[in-house]
Scaffold this motif. Structure first.
Motif, mmCIF file in Angstrom:
data_model
loop_
_atom_site.group_PDB
_atom_site.id
_atom_site.type_symbol
_atom_site.label_atom_id
_atom_site.label_comp_id
_atom_site.label_asym_id
_atom_site.label_seq_id
_atom_site.Cartn_x
_atom_site.Cartn_y
_atom_site.Cartn_z
ATOM 1 N N SER A 58 0.835 -1.198 0.000
ATOM 2 C CA SER A 58 0.000 0.000 0.000
ATOM 3 C C SER A 58 0.871 1.251 0.000
ATOM 4 N N GLY A 59 0.215 2.379 -0.150
ATOM 5 C CA GLY A 59 0.922 3.649 -0.148
ATOM 6 C C GLY A 59 1.403 4.035 -1.535
ATOM 7 N N LYS A 60 2.206 5.099 -1.582
ATOM 8 C CA LYS A 60 2.740 5.578 -2.855
ATOM 9 C C LYS A 60 3.581 4.483 -3.495
ATOM 10 N N GLY A 61 3.300 4.185 -4.744
ATOM 11 C CA GLY A 61 4.014 3.112 -5.440
ATOM 12 C C GLY A 61 3.480 1.735 -5.108
ATOM 13 N N GLY A 62 2.356 1.696 -4.402
ATOM 14 C CA GLY A 62 1.774 0.426 -3.999
ATOM 15 C C GLY A 62 0.992 -0.236 -5.128
ATOM 16 N N GLY A 63 0.637 -1.464 -4.883
ATOM 17 C CA GLY A 63 -0.113 -2.224 -5.865
ATOM 18 C C GLY A 63 0.147 -3.703 -5.669
ATOM 19 N N TYR A 64 0.064 -4.453 -6.749
ATOM 20 C CA TYR A 64 0.175 -5.908 -6.685
ATOM 21 C C TYR A 64 1.205 -6.415 -7.679
ATOM 22 N N ARG A 65 1.815 -7.541 -7.313
ATOM 23 C CA ARG A 65 2.758 -8.213 -8.210
ATOM 24 C C ARG A 65 2.717 -9.709 -7.932
ATOM 25 N N LEU A 66 3.130 -10.470 -8.919
ATOM 26 C CA LEU A 66 3.194 -11.923 -8.761
ATOM 27 C C LEU A 66 4.278 -12.276 -7.752
ATOM 28 N N CYS A 67 4.092 -13.353 -7.033
ATOM 29 C CA CYS A 67 5.103 -13.853 -6.093
ATOM 30 C C CYS A 67 6.149 -14.715 -6.801
ATOM 31 N N ARG A 68 5.767 -15.286 -7.941
ATOM 32 C CA ARG A 68 6.646 -16.194 -8.683
ATOM 33 C C ARG A 68 6.612 -15.824 -10.159
ATOM 34 N N ASP A 69 7.433 -16.492 -10.913
ATOM 35 C CA ASP A 69 7.432 -16.329 -12.354
ATOM 36 C C ASP A 69 6.142 -16.916 -12.929
#
Length: 131
Positions: A58-69
């Protein structure tokens, strides 16, 4: 039947894989690209985070990404997390109580065979295969 929730979860995972550039992807961007309500996606990503498939910040630059390839995710694990059991009939679900009719059930072998085909298909299909 795969619900909207399961289909949207796959779309989120594909979006994250397709736009994996090292930064966390804001949910608003995913929602806009996919044409899905941000409110509904909040429910889905919460489940994906809880299930350990994606990371959220969270916060500035926050969001979601994959944990693995992307090559390390199967469609089956994504669908099972969001849908629960993918078993076609209740007696084949992993948490099902033993069926007293199983020994004489003439249709059980057919259901078990089809269930195996579907399971193998989804668990051999990788997220990267869909990109």
């Amino acid at each position: 039947m795969i619900s909207t929730k399961g289909r949207y979860a796959l779309r989120v995972m594909l979006d994250l894989a397709e736009h994996a550039d090292g930064r966390a992807m804001p949910l608003k961007e995913i929602a806009e690209r996919q044409g899905i309500s941000k409110k509904y996606l909040e429910i889905i990503v919460k489940e994906l985070v809880k299930g350990g498939l994606i990371q959220g910040s969270s916060g500035k630059g926050g969001g979601y990404r994959l944990c693995r390839d992307a090559a390390d995710y199967t469609v089956g694990e994504i669908l099972e997390l969001t849908e629960g059991s993918l078993a076609l009939v209740a007696c084949l679900a992993t948490d099902a109580a033993p069926c007293e009719r199983a020994p004489q059930c003439q249709t059980l072998p057919m259901w078990a065979e089809l269930d195996g085909i579907i399971h193998d298909y989804f668990f051999h299909k990788k997220l990267i295969d869909l990109l």
